[in-house]
Design a protein around this motif. Structure first.
Motif, PDB file in Angstrom:
ATOM      1  N   VAL A  26       0.771  -1.195  -0.302  1.00 26.77           N
ATOM      2  CA  VAL A  26       0.536  -0.786   0.319  1.00 26.77           C
ATOM      3  C   VAL A  26       0.909   1.351  -0.288  1.00 26.77           C
ATOM      4  CG1 VAL A  26      -2.073   1.375   1.010  1.00 26.77           C
ATOM      5  CG2 VAL A  26      -1.854  -1.334   1.267  1.00 26.77           C
ATOM      6  N   TRP A  27       0.721   2.111  -0.540  1.00 26.64           N
ATOM      7  CA  TRP A  27       1.289   3.233  -1.158  1.00 26.64           C
ATOM      8  C   TRP A  27       0.490   4.741  -1.039  1.00 26.64           C
ATOM      9  CZ3 TRP A  27       1.501  -0.274  -4.561  1.00 26.64           C
ATOM     10  CH2 TRP A  27       2.791  -1.208  -4.570  1.00 26.64           C
ATOM     11  N   ARG A  28       1.053   6.267  -1.080  1.00 28.91           N
ATOM     12  CA  ARG A  28       0.240   6.931  -0.266  1.00 28.91           C
ATOM     13  C   ARG A  28       0.691   7.898  -1.887  1.00 28.91           C
ATOM     14  NH1 ARG A  28       3.758  11.035   1.541  1.00 28.91           N
ATOM     15  NH2 ARG A  28       4.965  10.513   3.176  1.00 28.91           N
ATOM     16  N   ASP A  31      -3.233  13.013  -2.723  1.00 27.99           N
ATOM     17  CA  ASP A  31      -4.212  12.684  -1.146  1.00 27.99           C
ATOM     18  C   ASP A  31      -5.043  11.317  -1.851  1.00 27.99           C
ATOM     19  OD1 ASP A  31      -4.863  13.407  -4.156  1.00 27.99           O
ATOM     20  OD2 ASP A  31      -6.554  15.358  -2.776  1.00 27.99           O
ATOM     21  N   LEU A  32      -4.183  10.661  -2.567  1.00 27.98           N
ATOM     22  CA  LEU A  32      -4.882   9.640  -3.417  1.00 27.98           C
ATOM     23  C   LEU A  32      -4.115   7.892  -2.111  1.00 27.98           C
ATOM     24  CD1 LEU A  32      -4.893   9.443  -6.543  1.00 27.98           C
ATOM     25  CD2 LEU A  32      -6.499   9.550  -5.093  1.00 27.98           C
ATOM     26  N   LEU A  33      -4.847   6.987  -1.806  1.00 34.75           N
ATOM     27  CA  LEU A  33      -4.485   5.613  -1.042  1.00 34.75           C
ATOM     28  C   LEU A  33      -3.817   4.722  -2.805  1.00 34.75           C
ATOM     29  CD1 LEU A  33      -4.677   3.799   1.924  1.00 34.75           C
ATOM     30  CD2 LEU A  33      -5.532   2.777  -0.665  1.00 34.75           C
ATOM     31  N   VAL A  34      -2.890   4.073  -3.004  1.00 31.19           N
ATOM     32  CA  VAL A  34      -2.852   3.354  -4.095  1.00 31.19           C
ATOM     33  C   VAL A  34      -2.063   2.034  -3.655  1.00 31.19           C
ATOM     34  CG1 VAL A  34      -1.664   2.361  -5.955  1.00 31.19           C
ATOM     35  CG2 VAL A  34      -1.442   5.291  -5.210  1.00 31.19           C
ATOM     36  N   MET A  35      -3.431   0.937  -3.905  1.00 31.55           N
ATOM     37  CA  MET A  35      -2.184  -0.320  -3.281  1.00 31.55           C
ATOM     38  C   MET A  35      -3.440  -1.835  -4.282  1.00 31.55           C
ATOM     39  SD  MET A  35      -7.109  -0.527  -1.393  1.00 31.55           S
ATOM     40  CE  MET A  35      -6.301  -2.796  -0.843  1.00 31.55           C
ATOM     41  N   HIS A  36      -2.500  -2.245  -3.662  1.00 37.39           N
ATOM     42  CA  HIS A  36      -2.782  -4.037  -4.941  1.00 37.39           C
ATOM     43  C   HIS A  36      -3.563  -4.711  -4.336  1.00 37.39           C
ATOM     44  CE1 HIS A  36      -1.830  -7.414  -6.965  1.00 37.39           C
ATOM     45  NE2 HIS A  36      -1.141  -7.521  -7.606  1.00 37.39           N
ATOM     46  N   LYS A  37      -4.971  -4.891  -5.240  1.00 37.72           N
ATOM     47  CA  LYS A  37      -6.405  -5.627  -4.938  1.00 37.72           C
ATOM     48  C   LYS A  37      -5.731  -6.801  -4.023  1.00 37.72           C
ATOM     49  CE  LYS A  37      -8.266  -4.912  -9.464  1.00 37.72           C
ATOM     50  NZ  LYS A  37      -8.953  -5.254 -10.555  1.00 37.72           N
ATOM     51  N   GLN A  38      -4.532  -7.894  -4.154  1.00 34.46           N
ATOM     52  CA  GLN A  38      -4.323  -8.270  -2.680  1.00 34.46           C
ATOM     53  C   GLN A  38      -4.271  -8.252  -1.257  1.00 34.46           C
ATOM     54  OE1 GLN A  38      -6.004 -11.372  -3.486  1.00 34.46           O
ATOM     55  NE2 GLN A  38      -5.953 -10.419  -5.661  1.00 34.46           N
ATOM     56  N   ALA A  39      -3.883  -6.173  -0.926  1.00 35.87           N
ATOM     57  CA  ALA A  39      -3.356  -6.319   0.018  1.00 35.87           C
ATOM     58  C   ALA A  39      -3.811  -5.639   1.164  1.00 35.87           C
ATOM     59  CB  ALA A  39      -2.424  -4.754  -0.468  1.00 35.87           C
ATOM     60  N   THR A 177       1.406   8.042   7.046  1.00 43.45           N
ATOM     61  CA  THR A 177       1.752   6.678   7.217  1.00 43.45           C
ATOM     62  C   THR A 177       2.223   5.629   6.584  1.00 43.45           C
ATOM     63  OG1 THR A 177      -0.035   5.202   8.273  1.00 43.45           O
ATOM     64  CG2 THR A 177       0.791   6.943   9.881  1.00 43.45           C
ATOM     65  N   LEU A 178       1.685   6.003   5.529  1.00 42.15           N
ATOM     66  CA  LEU A 178       1.953   4.816   3.824  1.00 42.15           C
ATOM     67  C   LEU A 178       3.227   5.790   3.389  1.00 42.15           C
ATOM     68  CD1 LEU A 178      -2.237   4.434   2.526  1.00 42.15           C
ATOM     69  CD2 LEU A 178      -0.067   2.914   4.323  1.00 42.15           C
ATOM     70  N   PRO A 179       4.093   4.921   2.824  1.00 44.29           N
ATOM     71  CA  PRO A 179       5.516   5.181   2.055  1.00 44.29           C
ATOM     72  C   PRO A 179       4.493   5.833   0.388  1.00 44.29           C
ATOM     73  CG  PRO A 179       4.717   3.023   1.650  1.00 44.29           C
ATOM     74  CD  PRO A 179       4.256   3.119   2.711  1.00 44.29           C
ATOM     75  N   PRO A 180       5.823   7.173   0.523  1.00 47.52           N
ATOM     76  CA  PRO A 180       4.878   7.996  -0.793  1.00 47.52           C
ATOM     77  C   PRO A 180       5.371   6.612  -2.505  1.00 47.52           C
ATOM     78  CG  PRO A 180       6.911   8.885  -0.176  1.00 47.52           C
ATOM     79  CD  PRO A 180       6.849   7.608   0.721  1.00 47.52           C
ATOM     80  N   ILE A 181       4.204   6.629  -3.700  1.00 47.74           N
ATOM     81  CA  ILE A 181       4.647   5.963  -4.135  1.00 47.74           C
ATOM     82  C   ILE A 181       5.973   7.092  -4.921  1.00 47.74           C
ATOM     83  CG2 ILE A 181       3.526   7.502  -5.731  1.00 47.74           C
ATOM     84  CD1 ILE A 181       2.586   4.560  -6.420  1.00 47.74           C
ATOM     85  N   GLN A 182       6.920   5.894  -5.612  1.00 49.24           N
ATOM     86  CA  GLN A 182       8.471   6.387  -7.109  1.00 49.24           C
ATOM     87  C   GLN A 182       7.850   6.892  -7.581  1.00 49.24           C
ATOM     88  OE1 GLN A 182      10.457   2.756  -7.625  1.00 49.24           O
ATOM     89  NE2 GLN A 182      11.267   2.904  -5.637  1.00 49.24           N
ATOM     90  N   GLY A 183       8.314   8.227  -8.612  1.00 49.70           N
ATOM     91  CA  GLY A 183       8.119   8.799  -9.620  1.00 49.70           C
ATOM     92  C   GLY A 183       7.603  10.330  -9.634  1.00 49.70           C
TER      93      GLY A 183
END
Ligand SMILES: [Zn+2]
Length: 183
Positions: A26-28, A31-39, A177-183
């Protein structure tokens, strides 16, 4: 030859590929949360970041690019058929604290009470020939249905693709608290 990092977060804006199980996470992204469907999401409330003590609410999400809504202008049925074909879905489990769970339960009861009392109101308005009461009750029924939809949206879906889900309206501290997404 450069080694591919199987634990790397998906790159924002780039085409995302399936990741090995070990990389499920799971990442941020702003202001969005990004997660793998199985996360597995953190054991904290998505509304206030309080501990959930293991409680999870099952949510079935569905999404399609918003441009397809324009089809409603042509035909609601064509839109519904196309939307069913192109939509992306995900089943996730969302953490909710005791306070927000209790608030949600009260809202559900409130929506049901509003719906049922409006229904009784319509029966009475027909029995006693009170058209104004009937109109008022119909509006209240519509209101209770909209309320029910709002309650069911514990999280709002921003986007879903074949592997990932983007959620919005998540508590800022929770996101922090979530790690930032790369890019
Ligand atoms: Zn909460």
């Amino acid at each position: 030859m450069a080694d591919a990092n199987p634990f790397a977060a998906p790159v924002a804006g780039a085409a995302l590929n399936p990741v090995p199980d070990a990389a499920i996470s799971v990442w941020r992204d702003g202001d969005l949360l990004v997660m793998h469907k199985q996360a597995v999401l953190p054991d904290r409330c998505v509304k206030c970041n309080a501990p959930c003590n293991g409680y999870r609410l099952n949510r079935s999400l569905s999404w399609h690019p918003p441009g397809w809504f324009l089809l409603i202008l042509i035909s609601l049925w064509i839109y519904l058929i196309v939307a069913l074909c192109i939509r992306k879905t995900a089943k996730i489990q969302v953490g909710l604290c005791e306070q927000h769970r209790s608030g949600r339960r009260k809202s559900i009861w409130g929506a049901w009470l509003m719906f049922l009392s409006s229904f009784v109101g319509i029966v009475l308005s027909i029995a006693f020939d009170l058209p104004l009461l009937a109109v008022l009750c119909l509006l209240l029924i519509l209101g209770s249905l909209i309320w029910a939809v709002v309650i069911s949206n514990v999280v709002k879906t921003h986007k879903i693709d074949d592997y990932y889900v983007w959620l919005k309206k998540i508590n800022a501290e929770y996101l922090g608290t979530l790690p930032p997404i790369q890019g």
